[in-house]
Scaffold this active site. Structure first.
Site, mmCIF file in Angstrom:
data_model
loop_
_atom_site.group_PDB
_atom_site.id
_atom_site.type_symbol
_atom_site.label_atom_id
_atom_site.label_comp_id
_atom_site.label_asym_id
_atom_site.label_seq_id
_atom_site.Cartn_x
_atom_site.Cartn_y
_atom_site.Cartn_z
ATOM 1 N N THR A 163 0.817 -1.216 0.000
ATOM 2 C CA THR A 163 0.000 0.000 0.000
ATOM 3 C C THR A 163 0.845 1.257 0.000
ATOM 4 O O THR A 163 0.461 2.278 -0.583
ATOM 5 C CB THR A 163 -0.926 -0.004 1.221
ATOM 6 O OG1 THR A 163 -0.137 -0.226 2.409
ATOM 7 C CG2 THR A 163 -1.974 -1.103 1.111
ATOM 8 N N HIS B 54 -54.206 -8.685 -24.238
ATOM 9 C CA HIS B 54 -53.911 -10.114 -24.117
ATOM 10 C C HIS B 54 -53.017 -10.633 -25.240
ATOM 11 O O HIS B 54 -53.224 -10.316 -26.410
ATOM 12 C CB HIS B 54 -55.201 -10.962 -24.176
ATOM 13 C CG HIS B 54 -56.381 -10.389 -23.489
ATOM 14 N ND1 HIS B 54 -56.537 -10.405 -22.125
ATOM 15 C CD2 HIS B 54 -57.486 -9.767 -23.982
ATOM 16 C CE1 HIS B 54 -57.689 -9.828 -21.808
ATOM 17 N NE2 HIS B 54 -58.279 -9.427 -22.918
#
Length: 487
Positions: free
Chosen positions: A83, A365
């Site tokens: 880091t 539908h």
């Protein structure tokens, strides 16, 4: 202020060809979550450190920068040497910068701007401030070492800690605030004399302390915010916690969520007041739900705008718009580019794609509507198909307002049906229909008497037909089925 976001790690525990920080929860990548948090404290500069998978991560950083409307610099860590080395790479982008430098990680997706602001407030006047957290199980974390009077002296990594130090439950979150000058001086003094042979950023704290500079720790009030993601199990856990927070925020904002455990809402989704969300619902991407709408159950909407008062039931929709007080579902599939107008309806087993359906029009539908425009207050009969593809190109159909089409109509695009027109059941519409006209395409019905007995002798159908023919000859019914009274 500047923020450095560390995103260079390999993430081997993810076991993925996708770089770790590009895995997603809540509709954003881990990287995006961390960059949004960084931008939330309005720093003058943001630097993302990239390394492994940078051909993926670099463009992802640019994409987030565009979303945020601000610049984000990148620094490349060619070889991952800890880091401390990553921050050294980032500081090359911050040459001459003075002030506070916040360092955070791209694999901590729940970290909020509010917690970062608390860290920087505690840091005011210090050389180094670490964001710490108390963990019931601190295994794997660097421990915070303090003097008897509570002053922070150092951070010792798990592999370098003594057994006594491993008993400490206050741990390093990996998030820091540094004075830029102190950080540069400390980075210059780092060495690899440790168990991992890496440059530890945490050693800057000890260096600053030995030089007599004040070092502080801000203990985070919400430990869950600092949960890191290193594998798929932790990814799922972070996603679940993020979703719990997002769903809770929606409920506190005035939405009723019947079953929070089965409801998933991405962080960029907007949910209005008095919305009801039923079980099994997923609201993804940039979906917006208007006030008083009801969504679900078993519904997935991604990048869909839903108007106030709309009802959406058992539907999968994405990249589309559902107007105010419209009705959708059940079992409806809404594909990109579809706009359903105010008080319109897409009913059961309807699929729509690039369809603009006007106010009050209904497709109730079993219908496919593709590449079409339908005007206001029209009704499309059941089992209709907008035939839009000729095998090479897609073509458009236009249906006017106040049109009524019979069941099983076929619209062979390109075709225009004028306002007020009707079509008979089973009509194949190949040519434009004038306004107010009735269009029919079938010829007169032709009955071939005795065909079944001749072509299918001995079958149950032939036997039933012969028996019915005898009944008819004797003045009886042509069918053994009871016939309903006709009003």
């Amino acid at each position: 202020m500047a923020v450095i976001v560390l995103a260079a790690g390999a993430g081997t525990r993810m076991k993925s060809t996708t770089q770790k920080t590009l895995h997603s929860i809540g509709g954003r990548t881990l990287l995006s979550h961390s960059l949004h948090a960084a931008a939330g404290i309005d720093p003058a500069r943001i630097v993302a450190v990239i390394g492994h998978g940078r051909e993926q991560v670099g463009p992802a950083v640019a994409e987030v920068a565009e979303q945020l409307g601000r610049s984000i610099d990148t620094a490349i860590q060619e070889q991952q040497n800890g880091t401390g080395h990553a921050v050294q790479c980032a500081m090359e982008q911050l040459e001459g910068f003075e002030g506070t430098v916040v360092v955070t990680n791209a694999d901590v997706p729940l970290l909020s701007p509010e917690t970062l602001q608390e860290l920087t407030a505690t840091h005011d006047g210090a050389s180094v401030t670490v964001l710490s957290v108390n963990q019931d199980n601190p295994t794997g974390y660097g421990r915070i070492l303090r003097t008897n009077d509570g002053m922070v002296t150092a951070i010792v990594e798990e592999k370098d800690a003594t057994e006594k130090q491993k008993e400490i439950t206050e741990v390093n979150s990996g998030v820091f605030a540094f004075d830029a000058a102190i950080l540069r001086d400390g980075l210059a003094q780092l060495n690899t004399d440790n168990a991992q042979g890496e440059l530890y950023l945490t050693d800057v704290l000890s260096i600053a302390r030995r030089a007599g500079h004040p070092v502080r720790a801000h203990i985070a009030s919400d430990a869950a915010e600092l949960a890191g993601v290193n594998d798929r199990v932790q990814l799922a856990a972070a996603g679940a916690e993020l979703n719990r927070r997002t769903v809770t925020a929606a409920m506190r904002g005035g939405a009723t969520i019947v079953d929070p455990a089965t409801t998933w809402i991405d962080v960029d989704v907007q949910v209005g007041q008095d919305v009801t969300i039923l079980p099994g619902t997923q609201l993804l991407g940039t979906t917006t739900i208007g006030d008083n709408a009801q969504i679900g159950p078993d519904t997935t909407l991604e990048n869909v705008k839903v108007g106030e008062g709309a009802q959406v039931v058992r539907t999968h929709g994405f990249d589309s718009t559902i107007g105010p007080r419209a009705e959708v579902g059940p079992f409806t599939y809404i594909r990109p580019g579809t706009v359903l107008g105010e008080e319109g309806k897409l009913g059961g087993f309807v699929e729509a794609k690039k369809a603009n359906i006007g106010r009050g029009s209904k497709v109730p539908h079993l219908t496919y509507v593709g590449d079409a425009t339908i005007g206001e207050y029209s009704n499309i009969g059941a089992s209709s198909v907008f035939v839009n593809y000729d095998g090479v190109n897609k073509h458009h159909t236009t249906v006017g307002s106040h049109v009524r089409t019979g069941s099983d109509s076929m619209f062979i695009a390109p075709v225009v049906v004028g306002d007020g027109a009707y079509s008979g059941a089973g009509t194949v519409i190949k040519e434009d229909v004038p306004p107010g006209a009735l269009v029919v395409s079938g010829g007169k019905q032709r009955n071939v008497e005795g065909w079944v007995a001749k072509k299918r002798p001995g079958t149950p159908a032939a036997e039933a037909g012969e028996a019915a023919a005898k009944r008819v000859a004797e003045g009886g019914s042509p069918t053994s089925t009871p016939q309903a009274d006709q009003e």
